[in-house]
Design a protein around this motif. Structure first.
Motif, PDB file in Angstrom:
ATOM      1  N   LEU A   8       0.855  -1.219   0.039  1.00 22.44           N
ATOM      2  CA  LEU A   8      -0.027   0.041  -0.159  1.00 22.44           C
ATOM      3  C   LEU A   8       0.934   1.178  -0.135  1.00 22.44           C
ATOM      4  CD1 LEU A   8      -2.940   1.049   0.076  1.00 22.44           C
ATOM      5  CD2 LEU A   8      -2.701   0.928   2.515  1.00 22.44           C
ATOM      6  N   ARG A   9       1.936   1.203   0.691  1.00 20.67           N
ATOM      7  CA  ARG A   9       2.885   2.512   0.816  1.00 20.67           C
ATOM      8  C   ARG A   9       3.388   2.554  -0.523  1.00 20.67           C
ATOM      9  NH1 ARG A   9       4.381   1.361   7.035  1.00 20.67           N
ATOM     10  NH2 ARG A   9       2.900   2.983   8.054  1.00 20.67           N
ATOM     11  N   ARG A  10       3.723   1.539  -1.045  1.00 22.41           N
ATOM     12  CA  ARG A  10       4.338   1.705  -2.477  1.00 22.41           C
ATOM     13  C   ARG A  10       3.632   2.363  -3.310  1.00 22.41           C
ATOM     14  NH1 ARG A  10       6.779  -3.412  -1.226  1.00 22.41           N
ATOM     15  NH2 ARG A  10       4.875  -4.391  -2.551  1.00 22.41           N
ATOM     16  N   PHE A  11       2.300   2.096  -3.283  1.00 20.70           N
ATOM     17  CA  PHE A  11       1.318   2.642  -3.983  1.00 20.70           C
ATOM     18  C   PHE A  11       1.042   4.074  -3.834  1.00 20.70           C
ATOM     19  CE2 PHE A  11      -3.169   4.137  -3.959  1.00 20.70           C
ATOM     20  CZ  PHE A  11      -3.706   4.228  -5.217  1.00 20.70           C
ATOM     21  N   MET A  12       0.899   4.413  -2.483  1.00 16.05           N
ATOM     22  CA  MET A  12       0.853   5.942  -2.037  1.00 16.05           C
ATOM     23  C   MET A  12       2.059   6.693  -2.609  1.00 16.05           C
ATOM     24  SD  MET A  12      -0.044   5.013   1.835  1.00 16.05           S
ATOM     25  CE  MET A  12       0.353   6.699   2.392  1.00 16.05           C
ATOM     26  N   LYS A  13       3.629   6.002  -2.557  1.00 18.27           N
ATOM     27  CA  LYS A  13       4.591   6.984  -3.081  1.00 18.27           C
ATOM     28  C   LYS A  13       4.337   7.095  -4.513  1.00 18.27           C
ATOM     29  CE  LYS A  13       9.599   6.649  -3.030  1.00 18.27           C
ATOM     30  NZ  LYS A  13      10.693   6.091  -2.631  1.00 18.27           N
ATOM     31  N   VAL A  14       3.965   6.040  -5.259  1.00 14.40           N
ATOM     32  CA  VAL A  14       3.668   6.233  -6.824  1.00 14.40           C
ATOM     33  C   VAL A  14       2.770   7.462  -7.079  1.00 14.40           C
ATOM     34  CG1 VAL A  14       2.971   5.087  -8.928  1.00 14.40           C
ATOM     35  CG2 VAL A  14       4.248   4.067  -7.641  1.00 14.40           C
ATOM     36  N   GLU A  15       1.479   7.209  -6.283  1.00 16.98           N
ATOM     37  CA  GLU A  15       0.283   8.281  -6.625  1.00 16.98           C
ATOM     38  C   GLU A  15       0.785   9.702  -5.846  1.00 16.98           C
ATOM     39  OE1 GLU A  15      -2.091   7.665  -8.277  1.00 16.98           O
ATOM     40  OE2 GLU A  15      -1.210   5.849  -8.972  1.00 16.98           O
ATOM     41  N   GLY A  16       1.793   9.845  -5.009  1.00 14.57           N
ATOM     42  CA  GLY A  16       2.087  11.021  -4.537  1.00 14.57           C
ATOM     43  C   GLY A  16       1.087  11.275  -3.327  1.00 14.57           C
ATOM     44  N   LEU A  17       0.871  10.312  -2.686  1.00 10.56           N
ATOM     45  CA  LEU A  17      -0.073  10.465  -1.539  1.00 10.56           C
ATOM     46  C   LEU A  17       0.590  10.587  -0.334  1.00 10.56           C
ATOM     47  CD1 LEU A  17      -3.059   8.140  -2.682  1.00 10.56           C
ATOM     48  CD2 LEU A  17      -2.975  10.464  -2.799  1.00 10.56           C
ATOM     49  N   ASP A  18       0.348  11.478   0.718  1.00 10.65           N
ATOM     50  CA  ASP A  18       0.878  11.303   2.020  1.00 10.65           C
ATOM     51  C   ASP A  18       0.212  10.438   3.126  1.00 10.65           C
ATOM     52  OD1 ASP A  18       2.605  13.642   1.344  1.00 10.65           O
ATOM     53  OD2 ASP A  18       1.076  14.784   1.421  1.00 10.65           O
ATOM     54  N   ALA A  19      -1.124   9.933   2.816  1.00 10.04           N
ATOM     55  CA  ALA A  19      -1.820   9.269   3.635  1.00 10.04           C
ATOM     56  C   ALA A  19      -2.978   8.914   2.957  1.00 10.04           C
ATOM     57  CB  ALA A  19      -2.505  10.166   4.920  1.00 10.04           C
ATOM     58  N   LEU A  20      -3.515   8.022   3.544  1.00  7.00           N
ATOM     59  CA  LEU A  20      -4.870   7.033   2.920  1.00  7.00           C
ATOM     60  C   LEU A  20      -5.891   6.848   4.039  1.00  7.00           C
ATOM     61  CD1 LEU A  20      -3.747   4.171   0.542  1.00  7.00           C
ATOM     62  CD2 LEU A  20      -5.299   5.912   0.109  1.00  7.00           C
ATOM     63  N   PHE A  21      -7.280   7.204   3.721  1.00  5.10           N
ATOM     64  CA  PHE A  21      -8.309   6.961   4.773  1.00  5.10           C
ATOM     65  C   PHE A  21      -8.833   6.195   4.240  1.00  5.10           C
ATOM     66  CE2 PHE A  21     -12.642   8.130   6.238  1.00  5.10           C
ATOM     67  CZ  PHE A  21     -12.478   8.078   7.574  1.00  5.10           C
ATOM     68  N   ILE A  22      -9.211   4.884   4.909  1.00  4.61           N
ATOM     69  CA  ILE A  22     -10.038   3.690   4.417  1.00  4.61           C
ATOM     70  C   ILE A  22     -11.079   3.643   5.430  1.00  4.61           C
ATOM     71  CG2 ILE A  22      -9.658   1.009   4.347  1.00  4.61           C
ATOM     72  CD1 ILE A  22      -6.882   1.668   3.216  1.00  4.61           C
ATOM     73  N   TYR A  23     -12.286   3.385   5.053  1.00  5.18           N
ATOM     74  CA  TYR A  23     -13.511   3.229   5.548  1.00  5.18           C
ATOM     75  C   TYR A  23     -14.357   1.807   4.963  1.00  5.18           C
ATOM     76  CZ  TYR A  23     -18.231   3.684   6.968  1.00  5.18           C
ATOM     77  OH  TYR A  23     -19.722   3.710   7.581  1.00  5.18           O
ATOM     78  N   SER A  24     -14.052   1.118   3.769  1.00  3.71           N
ATOM     79  CA  SER A  24     -14.845   0.228   3.534  1.00  3.71           C
ATOM     80  C   SER A  24     -14.459  -1.186   4.125  1.00  3.71           C
ATOM     81  CB  SER A  24     -14.722  -0.165   2.084  1.00  3.71           C
ATOM     82  OG  SER A  24     -13.380  -0.368   1.380  1.00  3.71           O
ATOM     83  N   TYR A  25     -15.596  -1.982   4.513  1.00 10.28           N
ATOM     84  CA  TYR A  25     -15.237  -3.056   5.329  1.00 10.28           C
ATOM     85  C   TYR A  25     -14.076  -3.909   4.856  1.00 10.28           C
ATOM     86  CZ  TYR A  25     -15.568  -7.903   7.099  1.00 10.28           C
ATOM     87  OH  TYR A  25     -15.291  -8.961   7.541  1.00 10.28           O
ATOM     88  N   GLU A  26     -14.198  -4.017   3.449  1.00 10.67           N
ATOM     89  CA  GLU A  26     -13.201  -5.114   2.532  1.00 10.67           C
ATOM     90  C   GLU A  26     -11.838  -4.584   2.797  1.00 10.67           C
ATOM     91  OE1 GLU A  26     -17.367  -5.577   1.380  1.00 10.67           O
ATOM     92  OE2 GLU A  26     -16.107  -4.032   1.318  1.00 10.67           O
ATOM     93  N   GLU A  85      -4.978  15.134  13.268  1.00  9.49           N
ATOM     94  CA  GLU A  85      -3.848  16.028  13.709  1.00  9.49           C
ATOM     95  C   GLU A  85      -2.698  15.618  14.505  1.00  9.49           C
ATOM     96  OE1 GLU A  85      -6.472  18.574  16.310  1.00  9.49           O
ATOM     97  OE2 GLU A  85      -7.488  19.679  14.427  1.00  9.49           O
ATOM     98  N   GLY A  86      -2.511  14.426  14.533  1.00  4.15           N
ATOM     99  CA  GLY A  86      -1.353  13.844  15.242  1.00  4.15           C
ATOM    100  C   GLY A  86      -0.294  13.503  14.093  1.00  4.15           C
ATOM    101  N   ASN A  87      -0.825  13.695  12.988  1.00  3.39           N
ATOM    102  CA  ASN A  87       0.183  13.278  11.707  1.00  3.39           C
ATOM    103  C   ASN A  87       0.100  14.506  10.713  1.00  3.39           C
ATOM    104  OD1 ASN A  87       0.592   9.980  11.735  1.00  3.39           O
ATOM    105  ND2 ASN A  87      -1.449  10.429  12.462  1.00  3.39           N
ATOM    106  N   VAL A  88       1.298  14.667   9.897  1.00  2.62           N
ATOM    107  CA  VAL A  88       1.467  15.581   8.906  1.00  2.62           C
ATOM    108  C   VAL A  88       1.380  15.237   7.634  1.00  2.62           C
ATOM    109  CG1 VAL A  88       2.746  17.469   8.250  1.00  2.62           C
ATOM    110  CG2 VAL A  88       2.931  16.851  10.729  1.00  2.62           C
ATOM    111  N   PHE A  89       0.109  15.665   6.704  1.00  2.00           N
ATOM    112  CA  PHE A  89       0.232  15.354   5.503  1.00  2.00           C
ATOM    113  C   PHE A  89      -0.764  16.527   4.782  1.00  2.00           C
ATOM    114  CE2 PHE A  89      -2.905  12.829   7.975  1.00  2.00           C
ATOM    115  CZ  PHE A  89      -4.237  13.329   7.739  1.00  2.00           C
ATOM    116  N   SER A  90      -0.519  16.292   3.633  1.00  2.00           N
ATOM    117  CA  SER A  90      -1.287  17.318   2.763  1.00  2.00           C
ATOM    118  C   SER A  90      -2.232  16.783   1.583  1.00  2.00           C
ATOM    119  CB  SER A  90      -0.266  18.293   1.975  1.00  2.00           C
ATOM    120  OG  SER A  90       0.765  17.765   0.985  1.00  2.00           O
TER     121      SER A  90
END
Length: 354
Positions: A8-26, A85-90
């Motif tokens: 997942l973190r490799r994907f985030m790096k490729v997509e330029g994401l600092d964080a992911l918010f996941i809600y779906s059960y699966e 707020e305990g994490n830094v991301f944009s």
């Protein structure tokens, strides 16, 4: 779970994401192991947080040891805000097809300085190749399915209703340890089998017709899926031809599976069988679908699908012909793509004559 987070973190790096918010059960279960009904994941390059309510605190700690488990009260948003707020991301990715308008509106209004990046099928794609642990769970789900069907067949006789068959099958699945049906069990006799997703009715099983049964079990969160079209008595030669064509389409498709081909190319193999007989118009627009924590996952084995098959992918192959008012036939197996072809995971005989 650590390898899944790394992926997942490799994907985030490729997509330029600092964080992911996941809600779906699966996706929540896949990446954290947590199987409770309520929870939110926040994942950055250095933090994994699981927010849930007090019903699941201990369960979450047990199932998700790599995550910081945070318990929220009746209102979750204050706790989510504190974790954020305990994490830094944009730039934060979110599941745009799973999240409610209310949840997204609330979160985006709380964190206006974040760039919220909508994701659609990206996380589903990450789940498309099953790891060995997942494959073994799916094998167990299929084994429960196969055993239940084996015990069901001697019970079936003309005069039973479709509902009665469905009830007996679901009882057997529960007896052998499933967590519930993977989807609404389909039992359709004679001309009702021409409805691809027929709901079991009081229609009685008739001699010299087909009986179509499509069902699946859920086990440790993972699904099985199988269809068999049973001969009741001696169906006419015309009906048998539909059956043999469908069976031929299944066999040719399974033989054709290989890494590197697309879902469209595999779908075409079965479609050509029906085209040669002028019956393609009675088939559906897809041959199969991936299976895992959801009954329909990637890869999609359908017309125009450019998804490439890779070793580790698990999906159904389920050709069918549906002629309104006359006949419905579908035969379905689950396969695992290997380095050179595929392994058939379903073990129930394809031809069953009552």
């Amino acid at each position: 779970m650590i390898k899944r987070i790394e992926k997942l973190r490799r994907f985030m790096k490729v997509e330029g994401l600092d964080a992911l918010f996941i809600y779906s059960y699966e996706n929540r279960r896949y990446f954290s192991g947590f199987s409770g009904s309520n929870g939110y994941l926040l994942i950055t390059d250095s933090y994994c947080g699981l927010i849930t309510d007090q019903r699941y605190t201990e369960q979450a700690k047990e199932q998700s040891p790599s995550f910081e488990v945070v318990t929220h009260g009746i209102e979750p948003f204050k706790t989510i805000q504190e974790v954020f707020e305990g994490n830094v991301f944009s730039r934060i990715g979110f599941e745009s097809e799973s999240i409610s308008v209310h949840l997204f509106t609330t979160l985006s209004s709380m964190f206006t300085d974040c760039d919220w990046v909508p994701l659609t099928k990206e996380l589903l794609t990450l789940r498309s190749k099953k790891d060995p642990e997942e494959v073994e769970i799916i094998r167990k789900a299929i084994a429960i399915s196969d055993q239940s069907f084996k015990e069901l067949v001697p019970m079936i006789s003309p005069g039973m209703t479709e509902k009665e068959v469905a009830v007996e099958l679901e009882y057997l699945m529960g007896k052998h340890g499933h967590e519930g049906p993977a989807f609404g069990t389909i039992v359709a006799s004679d001309t009702r089998a021409a409805l691809p997703h027929a709901t079991p009715s009081i229609n009685k099983i008739k001699t010299d017709h087909f009986l179509l049964i499509d069902y699946g079990v859920k086990y440790m969160g993972y699904m099985s899926d199988m269809t068999r079209t049973l001969w009741i008595g001696s169906p006419s030669e015309e009906l048998k031809e539909y059956y043999y064509l469908t069976h031929d389409a299944l066999e040719k498709s399974i033989e054709a599976v290989k890494p590197g081909m697309t879902g469209h190319e595999l779908d075409t193999v079965a479609r050509q069988v029906f085209l040669r007989e002028g019956l393609e118009g009675y088939s559906l627009r897809g041959l199969g679908h991936g299976i895992g924590l959801q009954i329909h996952e990637n890869p999609r084995i359908v017309l125009n699908s450019n998804e490439v098959l890779e070793p580790g992918m698990v999906f159904t192959i389920e050709p069918g012909l549906y002629v309104p008012g006359k006949v419905g036939v579908r035969v379905e197996d689950i396969v695992l793509v290997t380095e050179s072809g595929c392994e058939i995971l379903t073990n129930t005989p394809r031809h069953i004559h009552i």
